[in-house]
Design an enzyme around this catalytic site. Structure first.
Site, PDB file in Angstrom:
ATOM      1  N   LYS A 124      56.890  42.185  70.733  1.00 17.27           N
ATOM      2  CA  LYS A 124      56.809  41.238  71.845  1.00 17.27           C
ATOM      3  C   LYS A 124      56.285  39.896  71.352  1.00 17.27           C
ATOM      4  O   LYS A 124      55.195  39.812  70.801  1.00 17.27           O
ATOM      5  CB  LYS A 124      55.893  41.799  72.932  1.00 17.27           C
ATOM      6  CG  LYS A 124      55.710  40.902  74.150  1.00 17.27           C
ATOM      7  CD  LYS A 124      54.849  41.622  75.183  1.00 17.27           C
ATOM      8  CE  LYS A 124      54.630  40.800  76.432  1.00 17.27           C
ATOM      9  NZ  LYS A 124      53.826  41.533  77.435  1.00 17.27           N
TER      10      LYS A 124
ATOM     11  N   ASP B 279      50.436  44.423  88.061  1.00 17.59           N
ATOM     12  CA  ASP B 279      51.886  44.196  87.983  1.00 17.59           C
ATOM     13  C   ASP B 279      52.599  45.534  87.852  1.00 17.59           C
ATOM     14  O   ASP B 279      53.517  45.688  87.048  1.00 17.59           O
ATOM     15  CB  ASP B 279      52.225  43.278  86.815  1.00 17.59           C
ATOM     16  CG  ASP B 279      53.599  42.615  86.978  1.00 17.59           C
ATOM     17  OD1 ASP B 279      54.122  42.602  88.116  1.00 17.59           O
ATOM     18  OD2 ASP B 279      54.143  42.116  85.972  1.00 17.59           O
TER      19      ASP B 279
ATOM     20  N   SER C 161      63.572  40.375  78.029  1.00 17.08           N
ATOM     21  CA  SER C 161      62.748  39.172  78.169  1.00 17.08           C
ATOM     22  C   SER C 161      62.358  39.007  79.623  1.00 17.08           C
ATOM     23  O   SER C 161      62.991  39.558  80.521  1.00 17.08           O
ATOM     24  CB  SER C 161      63.505  37.927  77.689  1.00 17.08           C
ATOM     25  OG  SER C 161      64.633  37.688  78.500  1.00 17.08           O
ATOM     26  N   GLY C 162      61.311  38.246  79.829  1.00 18.13           N
ATOM     27  CA  GLY C 162      60.849  37.986  81.189  1.00 18.13           C
ATOM     28  C   GLY C 162      59.483  37.357  81.166  1.00 18.13           C
ATOM     29  O   GLY C 162      58.705  37.572  80.233  1.00 18.13           O
TER      30      GLY C 162
END
Length: 300
Positions: free
Chosen positions: A64, A165, A45-46
């Site tokens: 997800k 990212d 998770s994040g």
């Protein structure tokens, strides 16, 4: 290992924090049949999502779920756009080093993305394992992994995509641990549709100096990803986590100083010129991934 149908998971009270009040529309070709989707254990998770292991038909997959956060109208619209972008971009990216998108579901209130499952975790997990057993990557393997990243990023950039990212946590190991695959396109931008972005995008330890400027906006540039690549390459050469335990204020002040870069001690001399060019303060001084690939190939 538990195996829950999507419907039973959806109806469970523990699922309620995944109920998202957003309106996201996708092409029919991207949609999956959730009757064939089964969910097992949480594997990560994040940010704004949680990932579970599961099955779609008979194939093991990563599932997800986008989490629910209270947001104002502007943030809500931005997140809707980000979710749509992520799914559409993953669908377009057909490359051996990009995690494969299987499909998505936008069942009312529930946004779910189903992807290829890679069980060996991220490059960061791999570094932690190597440090536990006091081992380092052989230089050839470090360069091979760097080539995986750079060829993938060249493919994205030629397709008009800026990842924004790029970091070790978003690089997953193949089943035989010989290949890296890029994941998580939640911040990715289509440069043909977006002319500028707000500064501050990305993960601060991998952010280019110009992205720390939060005053106003900065033009989209694929040179952001090249700076992030340089930090990953340094990690591959050292098997260390960059700026470990340092907070965003420290990293910002350090990186904005032109001398503020990871230590080159113990870095092989033949790769130092490439590292220094990739993490140059001025974006125009950073090479394109096409040139990076040439240099790395010569090193191999």
């Amino acid at each position: 290992m538990s195996r829950n149908s999507f419907s039973s998971f959806y109806e469970n009270t523990a699922y309620q924090h995944f109920i998202v009040p957003f309106d996201v529309e996708l092409d029919d070709e991207l949609l999956i049949n959730t009757d064939n989707l089964f969910i097992s254990d949480e594997i990560g998770s994040g940010g704004a999502s949680t990932v579970y292991q599961g099955w779609y038909d008979d194939d093991e997959v990563a599932i997800k779920f986008i989490q629910n956060y209270s947001r104002n109208n502007e943030e809500k619209e931005n997140l809707e756009n980000n979710i749509t972008n992520e799914i559409n971009i993953m669908y377009r990216m057909k490359h051996k080093n990009v995690t494969e998108l299987i499909g998505a579901s936008v069942r009312p209130g529930a946004i779910t993305i189903v992807m290829e499952l890679l069980k060996n975790g991220s490059l960061t997990d791999y570094f932690d394992h190597l440090n536990e057993i006091d081992e380092h990557l052989h230089l050839t393997k470090s360069i091979k992994f760097a080539l995986d990243v750079s060829t993938t990023m060249e493919y994205l950039h030629k397709g008009g995509i800026i990842h924004l990212d790029l970091k070790s946590e978003n690089l997953l190991l193949s089943d035989d641990k010989t290949t890296l695959k890029l994941a998580d396109f939640g911040l990715a931008q289509d440069s043909s549709k977006v002319n500028e972005i707000t500064a501050g995008k990305g993960t601060y330890k991998y952010m280019a100096p110009e992205l720390f400027n939060r005053e106003g906006k900065k033009y989209c540039s694929n040179k952001y990803d090249i700076y992030s690549f340089s930090i990953i390459f340094w990690e591959l050469l050292t098997t260390k986590r960059v700026y470990d335990d340092e907070d965003i204020s420290w990293v910002k002040n350090y990186v904005l100083n032109e001398e503020g870069r990871p230590s080159l001690e113990c870095i092989p001399v033949q790769v130092i010129p490439l590292l220094e060019r990739c993490w140059a303060t001025e974006p125009d001084k950073r090479p394109e991934f096409t040139e990076i690939i040439e240099v790395l190939s010569d090193l191999v």
